[in-house]
Write a protein that holds these residues in place. Sequence first.
Motif, PDB file in Angstrom:
ATOM      1  N   ASN A  34      -9.583 -14.244  -7.257  1.00 33.99           N
ATOM      2  CA  ASN A  34      -9.867 -13.080  -6.426  1.00 33.99           C
ATOM      3  C   ASN A  34      -8.588 -12.441  -5.897  1.00 33.99           C
ATOM      4  O   ASN A  34      -8.501 -11.212  -5.785  1.00 33.99           O
ATOM      5  N   THR A  35      -7.588 -13.260  -5.568  1.00 35.44           N
ATOM      6  CA  THR A  35      -6.308 -12.706  -5.109  1.00 35.44           C
ATOM      7  C   THR A  35      -5.676 -11.852  -6.204  1.00 35.44           C
ATOM      8  O   THR A  35      -5.175 -10.757  -5.938  1.00 35.44           O
ATOM      9  N   THR A  38      -7.616  -8.627  -6.563  1.00 31.92           N
ATOM     10  CA  THR A  38      -7.420  -7.792  -5.373  1.00 31.92           C
ATOM     11  C   THR A  38      -6.040  -7.161  -5.360  1.00 31.92           C
ATOM     12  O   THR A  38      -5.881  -5.977  -5.038  1.00 31.92           O
ATOM     13  N   ASN A  42      -5.807  -3.198  -5.644  1.00 34.70           N
ATOM     14  CA  ASN A  42      -5.333  -2.539  -4.425  1.00 34.70           C
ATOM     15  C   ASN A  42      -4.003  -1.837  -4.630  1.00 34.70           C
ATOM     16  O   ASN A  42      -3.736  -0.815  -3.996  1.00 34.70           O
ATOM     17  N   SER A 328      -8.463 -15.440   0.268  1.00 37.21           N
ATOM     18  CA  SER A 328      -7.777 -14.576  -0.698  1.00 37.21           C
ATOM     19  C   SER A 328      -7.403 -13.235  -0.082  1.00 37.21           C
ATOM     20  O   SER A 328      -6.421 -12.607  -0.495  1.00 37.21           O
ATOM     21  N   ARG A 329      -8.172 -12.803   0.916  1.00 35.22           N
ATOM     22  CA  ARG A 329      -7.831 -11.544   1.595  1.00 35.22           C
ATOM     23  C   ARG A 329      -6.489 -11.671   2.316  1.00 35.22           C
ATOM     24  O   ARG A 329      -5.670 -10.755   2.286  1.00 35.22           O
ATOM     25  N   SER A 332      -3.725 -11.999  -0.403  1.00 31.71           N
ATOM     26  CA  SER A 332      -3.538 -10.679  -1.023  1.00 31.71           C
ATOM     27  C   SER A 332      -2.760  -9.767  -0.088  1.00 31.71           C
ATOM     28  O   SER A 332      -1.873  -9.014  -0.514  1.00 31.71           O
ATOM     29  N   ILE A 352      -6.473  -3.604   3.038  1.00 31.62           N
ATOM     30  CA  ILE A 352      -6.905  -4.227   1.788  1.00 31.62           C
ATOM     31  C   ILE A 352      -8.363  -3.872   1.537  1.00 31.62           C
ATOM     32  O   ILE A 352      -9.228  -4.053   2.401  1.00 31.62           O
ATOM     33  N   GLU A 358     -14.970  -8.857  -4.548  1.00 31.63           N
ATOM     34  CA  GLU A 358     -15.220 -10.205  -4.029  1.00 31.63           C
ATOM     35  C   GLU A 358     -16.631 -10.672  -4.379  1.00 31.63           C
ATOM     36  O   GLU A 358     -16.829 -11.835  -4.764  1.00 31.63           O
TER      37      GLU A 358
END
Length: 800
Positions: A34-35, A38, A42, A328-329, A332, A352, A358
């Motif tokens: 996910n990172t 993202t 992003n 991961s948020r 990221s 983000i 996600e």
Amino acid sequence: MVAIWSICLGNLRRRKVQNSLIALLLLLSTLLINTALTVISNSENLYEDLHRETKGSHELLNLTKGQHDPQRVEEWWASQKGITASVLLPYKPLAGVMHHGEDIPNLYIYMMNTPDRPFGTDELVFAQGKEVVQPEPGTIWIPTSLAYKNDVSIGDELQFKAGEEPLRLTVSAVVIDLPQGGPFSTTARIWMNNTDYQHDLNSVPGADSYLMGIRFDDYSQRAGYWERFESFLGTPFMEERTTYEQISAFYFIMNKIIGFVMSFLGIVMMLVALFTIGFTISDAILSNYKTIGIFKSLGLSSSKIIYTYIAQYSFLSLLTIIPGLILSRFLSGIIIEQSLSFLKTDHSPIHIQGGGTELIVGFGILLLILLCVLLYASKARSIQPMQAIRYGMSEAAHSRITKRWTEGHKRVKEFERWPVPFVIGLRNVTKNLKGSILMVILTTVTSAVLVFGLVLLNSINQMQETSPLWGYDSSDVALMVVNNSTFNRESIEADIQADPRVLHLNWAGPAIGVVPADKTQSSGSTGNHSQSVSIPLTVVDGSLDEIGFASLSGRNPHNRNEISIGINISRQLKKELGDIIELYIEGERHSFTVTGIYQSIANMSNQARVTADAVNKLSTDVGYINLKNSADAGEIVQQLNDKYGSSIQSIKQQTLLDSVFKEAAAVLLIPMSILGLLFLMVTCLIIYSTCRIHIRKETKTYGIYKSIGLTSNALRGAVTWGIVALSAIGASLGIICGVHLLPSLLRGLLSSYGIVKLPLLMQWTGITLLALLIMAVASVGCWIASRVIRSTSPRILITE
């Protein structure tokens, strides 16, 4: 249903270590995948949002050579429907700026005569300082790329080499300058007050140059506009032209590399997690074969037994996937904040996005896990209650074991000549085949991650050794012309060539080559909207070979009618060695034979090299000095700066490279370090868990070994050495993957940036140490797991 939940909870309680390990693997794989997604999404979204908000240009015209009337160019573009054109932005180029008494290296300056805002395109975003219409007299606005990289703050004074005396101006604001302020940029626009510009830059020779941004309502129609524009001019556009792809590319490159590494490793970790789940379920079914047979004999169906495993791993998945997505948020955010720091302002931090991503990642991972559980848990269907209760396994498996036991007695003599610890270690490895395969895979992946990270960071840090393969020179010292009004080439040249320490001196400057529209129709084009191509040229007065420019194929140009082209120009024009290219240079048409094709990270290989004979007058802006002994570079730099500091800036090549690529190393260091530590930790834990499971299964065997005189430490050492041998195999395979496989995948990513042969430097001492580290981690995990052997007593044989 009560029975299913009771069995499920019992499995969770009894196998705490295994369940914790699987939960950790799922957490980390979710975090990495996910990172990566993202970060990649992003990066593009943040740039595109800001590009849209600031009315960012899709093409930037730089009118420096006087080939076209700037007013005429502006009027034509401003009159077109579907086009937003900026006002003409006058500027004068400089090279050489000082902060706190020290030169900022490798920086070309555009001193802008700031018009009233708005400009039309590429509106400035104020990151720091008060937003006003124009800079106050005596003050300037500088881009974030200059401020953040060199720790320049509001109120600091910058000195520009614009004449006999430096021009001193105070920073009043820091702005986001999208087209000229990206990562790795060596150009910065300095926004001056109109009065200061007219008064302070009179001494700078030459007429004003102009920048102009063009934004298309429909970017896909740009070829048609250019066809009409060049028809209006009556000639190809012969000045510098920068496309949207070139403007935006380096905002994304670092995050694409990081995203590639993290997504690849996240997928690998997910596969390891699925393999571990399959291994654990298979082991659980075999270990509880008799128990499952009893459950079936009591009326519990195969489907309900399978549901117990599905419920168990659904619970573990939800327990780990959700925190993984949340974590991961944060990760990221750290990566994006660092790599896109030039787009950050004091009053508007980077936000983000990615809620939809996600959900997709979380659902996809959960689905994979459940499919894996269903596949392996379905083995419970084949369990027959009577066979399970009688043998504790299937009748066929019991027959195979009995047969192996009989044959094993025949093979005992084959091992009599081997040392006992070796035989015990070998037996531990071969009997636990699935676990051994898992350990080899893990140590291979971990070694590949660490080796690739080391090689990549080392190659960036030691770029001076491979600089020609990145498109740069291999000279020892560069001379940047910072003040043309006081620059006397003949005097400086005579002085340098008289120095016995100097081997070669060559000069170079920029020019623009334009391929006419009728020569640039791409494959798949209908031919209706072909357009000219603007190519930045490096024009060399001297020898390109002495400067150290390298080619992927062919050679550097030696004669007037020869040219060496970047790999992306070769692709775009479909030109190979020996082909003819027609270029307009300074308004004159020339024919060149392609003698070389090279790669360059600068301009994404959209450039070319020619000799000075191809232009009427070379505008010298840099000199390249090769020394007999590179150790003299520092002393020569100091002497030249002391003597000619008002007209040139002398810099070591290493300083120039560091000014650009230390930034890349810094951005890569944190994620690569985190990945390395994560994989080391996971490797240690999985080896610990796998060894612990197998040792507990073999408790009776180790009791027998103890009864015949072997000590606990001797047994632990034998088991550990078997795992060390496995980890050595994995580390060796990992070195091969880290040196060859991962770089080849990264080359595919960098190919669009003009790098098709990744220049890597092998640090074999470091690679060897990393392999030993992997083996040490594996041995520690096994040694800790083998503590259970100490509590194994021969008395259990009596009990049995």
